[in-house]
Write an enzyme that holds these catalytic residues in place. Sequence first.
Site: not given
Ligand code: NDP
Length: 493
Positions: A190, A265, A299, A398
């Site tokens: 996903k 992660e 990350c 972050e």
């Molecule tokens: P998220 O952590 O919210 O999303 C990552 C994945 O999880 C996406 O596929 C998302 O779907 C999915 N997801 C969202 N909500 C849920 C839930 N309740 N249960 C299961 N899966 C879920 O990252 P965002 O894209 O919203 O970004 C938000 C912030 O997170 C960023 O600004 C950044 O700071 C941080 N981030 C950190 C990362 C890292 O590697 N450390 C990577 C990405 C983000 P969908 O996006 O389709 O809604």
Amino acid sequence: MAAPNGTPSNSLVDIEKPPSSIFLNNEFVQGQGDVLPLFNPKDGKKIPVEVRAATEEDVDKAVRNAREAFETGPWSKWTGEQRMKALTKLADLVDENGPAIAYLESLCSGRPLSMLLGEIPRVSSTFRYYAGWADKLKGDSYPAEDGFYKIVRKEPLGVCCGITAWNASLMFCSWKSGPALATGNTVIMKPSEKSFLGTLAIASLVQAAGFPPGVFQVLVGDGKVGSLLSSHMDIDKISFTGSTATGKRIQDAATKSNLKRVTLELGGKSPALVFDDADLDKALFWVTLGITVNTGQVCAATSRLFVQKSIADAFLEKVKASLGAMSQALGGDPQDTATHYGPVVDAQQFQKVTDFINEGKKRTKVLTGGQEYQKEGYYIAPTVFLDPEPDEKIWREEIFGPVLCVKTFETEEEAIQLANDTQYGLSSAIFTSDIARALRLASSVRTGTVNVNCNLMVGNQAPMGGFRSSGVGRELGEYGLAQYTETKTIWIR
Ligand code: NDP
């Protein structure tokens, strides 16, 4: 859409007609949910594909397919050698179709094509690495000295699911599906709703690689789909990459449903420590890379820099010159291979990072950057803040953008204390020519990865993951493989 150079005419991935549906049982079928709009971050314009999100019914269907494939389908009888061959074939197909996959991923994520073309061989090499394990999996046995012969087997978990963030979807796809498939599980990916074209492009290679239906499926959709998956009663494992906040929700949903296994992660606030005996030009390269690669959306991005006082002025002048030059060249087209620094992923991320910068500017001095980009596209200049207060958001949270906070230190002890002053513990970088000091610090800094005279290192053989709020479990290497099996002991009298 124009094909990037190097796209073979027989490419299985057609960039004119990118896969625009969910991938179930080796077929693309339209999801039954809402249309998921995709925008190119370089100008905010809509990408002409119409993909519908998966619904609860689609999720259930994918899980049923995966369960059937795992328990009774041809896959359940495959040997390790068969799995090895299919994963190797998938790796070859990723290489052959690399330019098209990279192009599609660049369109929706805004990541420079130049970078994604370099990432394709890493994606295929992870599939190949895990292909190598598929026919070498083994268990243990213990002698019957007590009258019982003991066999310890490693068995696949069952239906595994990878939920991934937008920032490196292709690599995350291989990090999760590679070990899951090598060990005989079935997998549902996903990807983020912001960047799923590349993962769907990989799905379009799955049948040609020889995988039976239901073994590798892809669902697209937003967090609701992720939430349905993490609370599903018939999924055995979630491997997640993304924010710490979502990671906690997933772990909670897993606990409240069927106690599925979870690997997380998550985020970071990774430190880089530069000592006065370091090669400063090399340190400069790695430090600036650490906060600008992928526009800071990494990350493990080294978003906190600690410089020994005696060299701080000289080193920070170099940082200012290097990042200042990058700020002058904002706006490069990510689909042009000459571009190496792109926009952030979307309007929401642009606003989030900009808010952090504007709030930081109210209290803290800016060394370089900080100005808002006035043209179209979600471009953000690399921004460096000098000596923020310990309670500031830019210092604690972050940001996931090109924002670096700098402090100075005098002693090794002070450097360690500053490096560990965070809830996170993903990665760190130490720059020194004294190997004894490097080893002392590597023991004291609480991060899953320590880079000495380098930065952001990640590779197939070595585990990757976080201490503290940066995650649970490890990916890659033999450690990553172990996250996809259950241990069974058989006693024979
Ligand atoms: P998220 O952590 O919210 O999303 C990552 C994945 O999880 C996406 O596929 C998302 O779907 C999915 N997801 C969202 N909500 C849920 C839930 N309740 N249960 C299961 N899966 C879920 O990252 P965002 O894209 O919203 O970004 C938000 C912030 O997170 C960023 O600004 C950044 O700071 C941080 N981030 C950190 C990362 C890292 O590697 N450390 C990577 C990405 C983000 P969908 O996006 O389709 O809604």
